[in-house]
Motif scaffolding. Structure first.
Motif, PDB file in Angstrom:
ATOM      1  N   THR A  59       0.818  -1.222   0.000  1.00 51.97           N
ATOM      2  CA  THR A  59       0.000   0.000   0.000  1.00 51.97           C
ATOM      3  C   THR A  59       0.846   1.263   0.000  1.00 51.97           C
ATOM      4  N   THR A  60       2.130   1.137   0.350  1.00 54.17           N
ATOM      5  CA  THR A  60       2.997   2.325   0.381  1.00 54.17           C
ATOM      6  C   THR A  60       3.472   2.716  -1.016  1.00 54.17           C
ATOM      7  N   ILE A  61       3.335   1.810  -2.006  1.00 58.29           N
ATOM      8  CA  ILE A  61       3.807   2.089  -3.363  1.00 58.29           C
ATOM      9  C   ILE A  61       2.697   2.798  -4.146  1.00 58.29           C
ATOM     10  N   PRO A  62       2.915   4.030  -4.552  1.00 63.49           N
ATOM     11  CA  PRO A  62       1.872   4.776  -5.280  1.00 63.49           C
ATOM     12  C   PRO A  62       1.361   4.029  -6.506  1.00 63.49           C
ATOM     13  N   ARG A  63       0.028   3.893  -6.578  1.00 59.80           N
ATOM     14  CA  ARG A  63      -0.687   3.305  -7.708  1.00 59.80           C
ATOM     15  C   ARG A  63      -0.362   1.823  -7.975  1.00 59.80           C
ATOM     16  N   MET A  64       0.269   1.149  -7.005  1.00 60.62           N
ATOM     17  CA  MET A  64       0.530  -0.283  -7.164  1.00 60.62           C
ATOM     18  C   MET A  64      -0.773  -1.077  -7.084  1.00 60.62           C
ATOM     19  N   LEU A  65      -1.684  -0.661  -6.189  1.00 62.61           N
ATOM     20  CA  LEU A  65      -2.950  -1.375  -5.999  1.00 62.61           C
ATOM     21  C   LEU A  65      -4.150  -0.561  -6.476  1.00 62.61           C
ATOM     22  N   GLY A  66      -3.902   0.391  -7.366  1.00 65.77           N
ATOM     23  CA  GLY A  66      -4.978   1.221  -7.890  1.00 65.77           C
ATOM     24  C   GLY A  66      -4.556   2.659  -8.020  1.00 65.77           C
ATOM     25  N   ASP A  67      -5.358   3.435  -8.725  1.00 67.01           N
ATOM     26  CA  ASP A  67      -5.019   4.845  -8.935  1.00 67.01           C
ATOM     27  C   ASP A  67      -5.133   5.648  -7.648  1.00 67.01           C
ATOM     28  N   LYS A  68      -6.007   5.209  -6.739  1.00 68.07           N
ATOM     29  CA  LYS A  68      -6.151   5.864  -5.442  1.00 68.07           C
ATOM     30  C   LYS A  68      -5.612   4.957  -4.356  1.00 68.07           C
TER      31      LYS A  68
END
Length: 486
Positions: free
Chosen positions: A176-185
């Motif tokens: 979850t700390t990686i920007p946009r890894m699990l989605g745009d938001k």
């Protein structure tokens, strides 16, 4: 292969001496027989005074024990070096992982590490999330107790908690700390799954069993005096792990929270691998029956154990102290975020290490000097008194935090300046000293006073009172004092 029996020692025919737990019509007969045996067997010379049934003939594990169900186990003369050190290492890296995440979660949820990618929570919401997570971590030990006492045994339960819950939870939180890894938001659903379910559930399952598994490496009759030292070492490992995790993870998080959160995942993976490598060295007891159902007819209580309900009532006495203890990862962090960093780098999360340093210092002083000095005078502090001392120190810690809060507001109104975060150190030191009296005593009582077939359940009951109930109370207090967080 069953080891070849050793030659009969000179006291092999001594009446009343036995390492076989065979219940007679009178439980006092068992206690008297056990009392005649030494309880600190740790050298080869001591083997000569033991009866033949206490010896296995195995050079590495020469001590033999037969439990109530007829299960035969063999023990090392130096279990601390033979196998327990590996278990302590697992506890150390588990606490490194837990506290590294726990101490930084409030700051992460409120966006302190990345203003552009975070959960965008207010302080009270972040504090509630952390408290819920800790409450889950200290409730799920009952799952660990069921698995260990009734289904899988201690060894496999530790693997189940670590591989099935703990590591997946850490990995998901890190993603979850990686920007946009699990989605745009920012993926709050993924964070909730990792933070509120997988990670704390794994913590609870492992934590309820690992301390019991370590204590079971000691012969239950011939090495009982070593268990107190084991729990001192166990609690020291907890705080070494907390200290290192509480320094390394927050410091890295200030620069790169993604690297900071993947580090615990890697470290715990290493710990699990090392734990597996020591498999042949462990004493692995089989589950002894249903957790809540009827127990085996041979597992009858003795005068050395007390009912689990009594252990629960005793453990309830630790709640006041742990309400104060729970503030370190929540309100103390919130307070520290509006204070000036110490020496330019000590932030709110790093201040938690003052607690770990306090535990290590007072653990050494109290365990090495204070308790032995009392023992020489025939004085032993009752467990309830230890809880009372801990609660008093916890209350003083909260009182100091309130004084710091007053000083923060007074200084800001007068000069618009922040005061140093080092003012919080007193609260952490007071809580650390309180842990030595309260928490370590709770661990020891839960193991030594519980029935042999309910060790993990007793540990779960203790952890429930140490972490779950206090954090539920804290959540209610946060919402009752909502205006103070604004």
């Amino acid at each position: 292969m069953v080891p070849t029996p050793a030659p009969s020692p000179k006291h092999s025919n001594s009446p009343g001496l036995s390492c076989n737990i065979v219940r007679s019509s009178s439980s006092s007969q068992f206690s008297e027989a056990s009392d005649e045996l030494p309880n600190n067997v740790g050298s080869v010379d001591q083997l000569d005074i033991l009866p033949e049934e206490c010896l296995s003939g195995d050079k590495d594990r020469p001590l033999r024990h037969v439990d109530e169900l007829g299960e035969v186990s063999y023990y090392s003369l130096q279990p601390m070096l033979y196998s327990v050190v590996i278990i302590l290492f697992v506890e150390l890296v588990e606490r490194f992982s837990f506290y590294g995440i726990n101490y930084t979660q409030t700051s992460y949820l409120t966006g302190a590490y990345n203003r552009n990618w975070n959960a965008d929570m207010e302080a009270v919401s972040a504090s509630s999330y952390v408290s819920i997570s800790v409450a889950v971590a200290y409730t799920t030990p009952f799952i660990g107790a069921f698995l260990a006492d009734s289904l899988l045994g201690d060894y496999l339960t530790i693997f189940t908690g670590a591989l099935g819950f703990y590591l997946p939870g850490l990995f998901l939180i890190a993603l979850t700390t990686i920007p946009r890894m699990l989605g745009d938001k920012f993926n709050l659903h993924a964070l909730k799954l990792g933070l509120l379910l997988l990670w704390p559930a794994g913590t609870g399952i492992v934590k309820s069993v690992v301390n019991v598994f370590g204590a079971k490496q000691f012969h239950p009759i011939l090495q009982t005096s070593m268990i107190e030292s084991y729990y001192v070492n166990f609690y020291m490992c907890i705080n070494i792990g907390a200290l290192v995790g509480g320094i390394v993870i927050p410091l890295i998080a200030q620069h790169n929270v993604t690297v900071a959160y993947f580090l615990p995942t890697c470290v715990l993976t290493l710990g699990v691998m090392i734990f597996a490598m020591g498999s042949t060295r462990y004493v692995k007891s089989k589950p002894k029956g249903s957790l809540f159902g009827k127990k085996h007819k041979s597992l009858q209580p003795t005068g050395d154990t007390i009912p689990l309900f009594v252990i629960f009532r005793i453990s309830l006495l630790i709640i006041p102290f742990n309400i104060a203890y729970s503030q370190m990862a929540t309100t103390f962090i919130v307070q520290g975020t509006v204070m000036e960093k110490g020496f330019g780098w000590i932030d709110a999360a790093c201040m938690n290490n003052a607690d770990a340093l306090s535990v290590l210092f007072f653990g050494r002083v109290i365990g090495t000097h204070f308790y032995p000095a009392l023992a020489k005078r025939g004085i032993k502090i009752p467990t309830t008194y230890k809880f009372a001392i801990g609660s008093t120190l916890g209350a003083l810690a909260i009182a100091w935090a309130l004084l710091v809060e007053y000083r923060i507001h007074k200084e800001y109104e007068a000069t618009k300046e922040k005061i140093s975060i080092l003012w919080q150190a007193v609260s952490y030191v007071l809580i650390g000293s309180g842990e030595i009296f309260a928490v370590s005593a709770a661990y020891e009582v839960a193991f030594t006073a519980s029935p042999p077939e309910k060790k993990a359940l007793a540990s779960a009951i203790n952890l429930f009172c140490v972490g779950s109930l206090p954090n539920v109370i804290c959540i209610m207090l946060y919402h009752a004092c909502l205006r103070e967080f604004v």
